[in-house]
Design a protein around this motif. Sequence first.
Motif, PDB file in Angstrom:
ATOM      1  N   GLU A   4       0.712  -1.352   0.035  1.00 37.00           N
ATOM      2  CA  GLU A   4      -0.035  -0.032  -0.005  1.00 37.00           C
ATOM      3  C   GLU A   4       0.874   1.195   0.046  1.00 37.00           C
ATOM      4  N   PRO A   5       0.443   2.254  -0.748  1.00 36.21           N
ATOM      5  CA  PRO A   5       1.084   3.514  -0.516  1.00 36.21           C
ATOM      6  C   PRO A   5       1.485   3.945   0.858  1.00 36.21           C
ATOM      7  N   ARG A  51       1.402   0.954   5.883  1.00 36.64           N
ATOM      8  CA  ARG A  51       0.414  -0.050   6.007  1.00 36.64           C
ATOM      9  C   ARG A  51       0.548  -1.309   5.744  1.00 36.64           C
ATOM     10  N   ALA A  52       0.171  -2.279   6.858  1.00 35.12           N
ATOM     11  CA  ALA A  52       0.269  -3.593   6.574  1.00 35.12           C
ATOM     12  C   ALA A  52      -1.070  -4.292   5.731  1.00 35.12           C
ATOM     13  N   THR A  53      -0.776  -5.052   4.820  1.00 35.60           N
ATOM     14  CA  THR A  53      -1.849  -5.687   4.413  1.00 35.60           C
ATOM     15  C   THR A  53      -2.696  -6.325   5.242  1.00 35.60           C
ATOM     16  N   GLN A  54      -4.050  -6.104   5.182  1.00 39.18           N
ATOM     17  CA  GLN A  54      -5.129  -6.766   6.066  1.00 39.18           C
ATOM     18  C   GLN A  54      -4.758  -6.343   7.714  1.00 39.18           C
ATOM     19  N   ASN A  55      -4.036  -5.340   7.927  1.00 40.50           N
ATOM     20  CA  ASN A  55      -3.639  -4.761   9.144  1.00 40.50           C
ATOM     21  C   ASN A  55      -2.684  -5.561  10.008  1.00 40.50           C
ATOM     22  N   THR A  56      -1.956  -6.583   9.464  1.00 38.12           N
ATOM     23  CA  THR A  56      -1.028  -7.200  10.325  1.00 38.12           C
ATOM     24  C   THR A  56       0.092  -7.500   9.152  1.00 38.12           C
ATOM     25  N   TRP A  57       1.446  -7.397   9.929  1.00 32.81           N
ATOM     26  CA  TRP A  57       2.786  -7.136   9.536  1.00 32.81           C
ATOM     27  C   TRP A  57       3.044  -8.843   9.387  1.00 32.81           C
ATOM     28  N   TYR A  58       2.428  -9.670  10.168  1.00 33.51           N
ATOM     29  CA  TYR A  58       2.852 -11.283   9.871  1.00 33.51           C
ATOM     30  C   TYR A  58       1.817 -11.898  10.657  1.00 33.51           C
TER      31      TYR A  58
END
Length: 206
Positions: A4-5, A51-58
């Motif tokens: 994400e940007p 910003r993490a994809t789906q709001n989680t980094w891992y």
Amino acid sequence: MHQEPLHTAGQPLSAASKALIMLHGRGASAADILSLATHLHVPDFALLAPRATQNTWYPYSFLAPLPQNEPWLTDALAAVGRAVAAAQTAGIAAENIYFLGFSQGACLTLEYVARHATRYGGVVAFTGGLIGDQLYPEHYAGDFAGTPIFIGTSDPDMHVPVERVRASTKLLTTLGAQVTEKVYPNMGHTITHEEIELANSLVFGR
């Protein structure tokens, strides 16, 4: 993933003399972590928040075996690296680049800077530790050359054992960081006013 940007706030990169890279926690967003800046002494900073994809980094705990969190972890570290590159492309040197993260974002913050140790402006980790089922010193290299790092945490904390915080402090110190570790009894999984004041005085007030 994690493409994400870059979210920005504060001073434009083209006008800023310093940059702060801010990493949100699991289930949060770039906007959430950027809102914390109103409590920090960073008026002349460019603020950069991936910003993490789906709001989680891992997907799993930061204490899981490293392969279980791949390829998300590698991509998360790359996202931080892109924020660093954006600051450097704008002419901001490493010693004027700062990092801050909370929870999962704090773990990612510490993991990134330990893998790329150099003289940064400073690092703030609100409840976090280095990532892995154990510490892997061979993953870390460089010299922080006295970079101030503040780590605040609760004992106990539901996600981050204090033993990992202390082990992380020890390893970061061996890499040349000036680490201030503050453990608060039964604080809970949060960020307190006292932690913010310490971050301001130890890191952003320098």
